[in-house]
Design an enzyme around this catalytic site. Sequence first.
Site, PDB file in Angstrom:
ATOM      1  N   ARG A  83     -37.137 -22.925   9.047  1.00  9.85           N
ATOM      2  CA  ARG A  83     -38.227 -23.864   9.266  1.00  9.85           C
ATOM      3  C   ARG A  83     -38.279 -24.191  10.757  1.00  9.85           C
ATOM      4  O   ARG A  83     -37.300 -24.014  11.486  1.00  9.85           O
ATOM      5  CB  ARG A  83     -38.008 -25.135   8.455  1.00  9.85           C
ATOM      6  CG  ARG A  83     -37.881 -24.898   6.945  1.00  9.85           C
ATOM      7  CD  ARG A  83     -37.553 -26.203   6.227  1.00  9.85           C
ATOM      8  NE  ARG A  83     -37.439 -26.014   4.790  1.00  9.85           N
ATOM      9  CZ  ARG A  83     -36.305 -25.701   4.154  1.00  9.85           C
ATOM     10  NH1 ARG A  83     -35.188 -25.537   4.866  1.00  9.85           N
ATOM     11  NH2 ARG A  83     -36.277 -25.561   2.848  1.00  9.85           N
ATOM     12  N   LYS A 108     -32.990 -29.030   5.012  1.00  8.48           N
ATOM     13  CA  LYS A 108     -33.380 -30.299   4.426  1.00  8.48           C
ATOM     14  C   LYS A 108     -32.227 -30.886   3.617  1.00  8.48           C
ATOM     15  O   LYS A 108     -31.425 -30.174   3.030  1.00  8.48           O
ATOM     16  CB  LYS A 108     -34.587 -30.107   3.498  1.00  8.48           C
ATOM     17  CG  LYS A 108     -35.897 -29.802   4.223  1.00  8.48           C
ATOM     18  CD  LYS A 108     -37.025 -29.700   3.213  1.00  8.48           C
ATOM     19  CE  LYS A 108     -38.362 -29.476   3.908  1.00  8.48           C
ATOM     20  NZ  LYS A 108     -39.476 -29.359   2.918  1.00  8.48           N
ATOM     21  N   HIS A 181     -45.114 -21.909  10.224  1.00  4.32           N
ATOM     22  CA  HIS A 181     -44.501 -21.826   8.891  1.00  4.32           C
ATOM     23  C   HIS A 181     -44.856 -20.523   8.195  1.00  4.32           C
ATOM     24  O   HIS A 181     -44.165 -20.106   7.250  1.00  4.32           O
ATOM     25  CB  HIS A 181     -44.954 -23.013   8.034  1.00  4.32           C
ATOM     26  CG  HIS A 181     -44.051 -23.270   6.853  1.00  4.32           C
ATOM     27  ND1 HIS A 181     -42.770 -23.770   6.981  1.00  4.32           N
ATOM     28  CD2 HIS A 181     -44.244 -23.067   5.528  1.00  4.32           C
ATOM     29  CE1 HIS A 181     -42.215 -23.875   5.789  1.00  4.32           C
ATOM     30  NE2 HIS A 181     -43.085 -23.457   4.882  1.00  4.32           N
ATOM     31  N   ARG A 184     -42.048 -18.053   8.030  1.00  2.77           N
ATOM     32  CA  ARG A 184     -41.092 -18.233   6.929  1.00  2.77           C
ATOM     33  C   ARG A 184     -41.581 -17.518   5.675  1.00  2.77           C
ATOM     34  O   ARG A 184     -40.810 -16.832   4.996  1.00  2.77           O
ATOM     35  CB  ARG A 184     -40.900 -19.730   6.677  1.00  2.77           C
ATOM     36  CG  ARG A 184     -39.934 -20.074   5.554  1.00  2.77           C
ATOM     37  CD  ARG A 184     -39.694 -21.586   5.567  1.00  2.77           C
ATOM     38  NE  ARG A 184     -39.057 -22.066   4.359  1.00  2.77           N
ATOM     39  CZ  ARG A 184     -37.739 -22.067   4.146  1.00  2.77           C
ATOM     40  NH1 ARG A 184     -36.931 -21.575   5.066  1.00  2.77           N
ATOM     41  NH2 ARG A 184     -37.227 -22.549   3.029  1.00  2.77           N
ATOM     42  N   HIS A 207     -33.440 -22.478  -0.240  1.00  4.48           N
ATOM     43  CA  HIS A 207     -34.077 -23.162  -1.360  1.00  4.48           C
ATOM     44  C   HIS A 207     -32.998 -23.730  -2.279  1.00  4.48           C
ATOM     45  O   HIS A 207     -32.024 -23.053  -2.608  1.00  4.48           O
ATOM     46  CB  HIS A 207     -34.961 -22.206  -2.154  1.00  4.48           C
ATOM     47  CG  HIS A 207     -36.230 -21.859  -1.442  1.00  4.48           C
ATOM     48  ND1 HIS A 207     -36.986 -20.745  -1.763  1.00  4.48           N
ATOM     49  CD2 HIS A 207     -36.897 -22.468  -0.427  1.00  4.48           C
ATOM     50  CE1 HIS A 207     -38.049 -20.695  -0.974  1.00  4.48           C
ATOM     51  NE2 HIS A 207     -38.005 -21.718  -0.158  1.00  4.48           N
ATOM     52  N   TYR A 216     -43.256 -16.545  -4.360  1.00  4.50           N
ATOM     53  CA  TYR A 216     -43.518 -15.346  -3.568  1.00  4.50           C
ATOM     54  C   TYR A 216     -43.801 -14.147  -4.466  1.00  4.50           C
ATOM     55  O   TYR A 216     -44.531 -13.235  -4.087  1.00  4.50           O
ATOM     56  CB  TYR A 216     -42.329 -15.061  -2.645  1.00  4.50           C
ATOM     57  CG  TYR A 216     -42.128 -16.141  -1.620  1.00  4.50           C
ATOM     58  CD1 TYR A 216     -43.017 -16.297  -0.567  1.00  4.50           C
ATOM     59  CD2 TYR A 216     -41.074 -17.045  -1.718  1.00  4.50           C
ATOM     60  CE1 TYR A 216     -42.855 -17.307   0.370  1.00  4.50           C
ATOM     61  CE2 TYR A 216     -40.904 -18.054  -0.788  1.00  4.50           C
ATOM     62  CZ  TYR A 216     -41.793 -18.175   0.248  1.00  4.50           C
ATOM     63  OH  TYR A 216     -41.635 -19.185   1.168  1.00  4.50           O
TER      64      TYR A 216
END
Length: 254
Positions: A83, A108, A181, A184, A207, A216
């Site tokens: 990110r 995150k 982004h 990514r 993730h 995806y």
Amino acid sequence: MRTRNARLAALRSFLKYAAHYDLTALIVIQQALAIPMKRFDRPVLGFLSREEMQAILDAPDARTWAGERDRTLFSLMYNTGARVSEAIGLRVGEVIVDGAAVAHLHGKGRKDRSVPLWRTTVSLIRNWKRRLAFTSEEDFLFPNRSGGRMARSNVTQRFELAVSAAAERYPQLASRSISPHTIRHTTAMHLLQSGLDISVIALWLGHESSATTHMYLQADLAMKERILNRLQPMTSSQGRYRPPDQLMQFLMSL
């Protein structure tokens, strides 16, 4: 719709809490909790082809300080699927280019992950580090002009310049909505198209759940078309064999 659903989720959380303290309001609370979430169409993920991505990576002028920084930054983001916040937060000591090359990213929710680096990325980072002479391992790897942390808006601005330059070779880029982004998403799609397992891609991108990575699979239309071409409907007839004229003439002469 997403904003409405987010507010409704917050309201539901509060009402469930309030139900334990005000029994007289249970009827109103139940009515409010019965309000359904709004359905909405999820946009198709945008990603770049390998040629388009390479054109963007090659766009910054590596002869300048900012150009070399941008090229190295975007290349590392494409390599790692990082990110923007993870890439601009990297310190010099968190990217290892000697031995087993790896980047230690801080994602995150304070979730850290380590992603291996390609040889081309390692070469770019080594050259970039030479321009960062007299820096410590605690300094930012991709600083702004004053040596501080780059702003997200700064990365967006520099990326838009690279996309504009790449659009001279690939004009279709000019009409598309492309942001940092998108790199990514592009990394995830290229890893998927290369045959990498979806669970490995989830770890690569950081993730929390592999279910997030399944979007995806929904986006890769090219992969769906290739699979479709390999299959024939169960109801389709094979058709009657029609021998060529030369074969028929040979058989008639026997």
